[in-house]
Motif scaffolding. Sequence first.
Motif, PDB file in Angstrom:
ATOM      1  N   SER A  91       0.816  -1.270  -0.137  1.00  0.00           N
ATOM      2  CA  SER A  91       0.082   0.001  -0.044  1.00  0.00           C
ATOM      3  C   SER A  91       0.693   1.025   0.024  1.00  0.00           C
ATOM      4  CB  SER A  91      -0.938  -0.056   1.146  1.00  0.00           C
ATOM      5  OG  SER A  91      -1.800  -0.977   1.139  1.00  0.00           O
ATOM      6  N   MET A  93       1.433   5.542  -2.519  1.00  0.00           N
ATOM      7  CA  MET A  93       1.291   6.233  -3.566  1.00  0.00           C
ATOM      8  C   MET A  93       2.219   5.716  -4.502  1.00  0.00           C
ATOM      9  SD  MET A  93      -0.852   8.475  -4.757  1.00  0.00           S
ATOM     10  CE  MET A  93      -1.421   9.627  -3.564  1.00  0.00           C
ATOM     11  N   GLN A 121      -2.864   6.056  -6.125  1.00  0.00           N
ATOM     12  CA  GLN A 121      -3.014   5.290  -4.767  1.00  0.00           C
ATOM     13  C   GLN A 121      -3.210   3.760  -4.914  1.00  0.00           C
ATOM     14  OE1 GLN A 121      -2.449   6.524  -1.714  1.00  0.00           O
ATOM     15  NE2 GLN A 121      -2.432   4.538  -0.926  1.00  0.00           N
ATOM     16  N   THR A 123      -4.137   0.486  -2.406  1.00  0.00           N
ATOM     17  CA  THR A 123      -4.508   0.083  -1.060  1.00  0.00           C
ATOM     18  C   THR A 123      -4.718  -1.254  -1.000  1.00  0.00           C
ATOM     19  OG1 THR A 123      -5.441   2.604  -0.568  1.00  0.00           O
ATOM     20  CG2 THR A 123      -5.644   0.722   0.923  1.00  0.00           C
TER      21      THR A 123
END
Length: 126
Positions: A91, A93, A121, A123
């Motif tokens: 996870s 950026m 992003q 996640t």
Amino acid sequence: QVQLEESGGGSVQTGGSLRLSCAVSADTPSSACRAWFRQAPGKEREPIATTYSGGGYTYLADSVKGRFTISQDNAKNTVYLQMNSLKPEDSAMYYCAAAQLYFGTCHRNWKEYNIWGQGTQVTVSS
């Protein structure tokens, strides 16, 4: 001025897959090296993968070897990062970056890259 545009981020569960894309606006010597970096909150920006637009060179960080693949479609001037078997620690950026070739190889230090995308992003939930 070369521009980069990333896409493909999102949220997945552990073990899932995502493919990031980075569209490069122009194939020039200044963008010969294409790389993916990632940065998690409170952590240093780290290199994930690099490749040369002319082919024949790729680098993958040890933390992602066997799970991630960097590739490119020269006809579309697009670089991809295929991410499989994702883990929560992936996870972050993710940024696409470009720079000129340096003595026949591509830098792994993010400070040597002067062209950046806006980031996307990723996640991964457990």
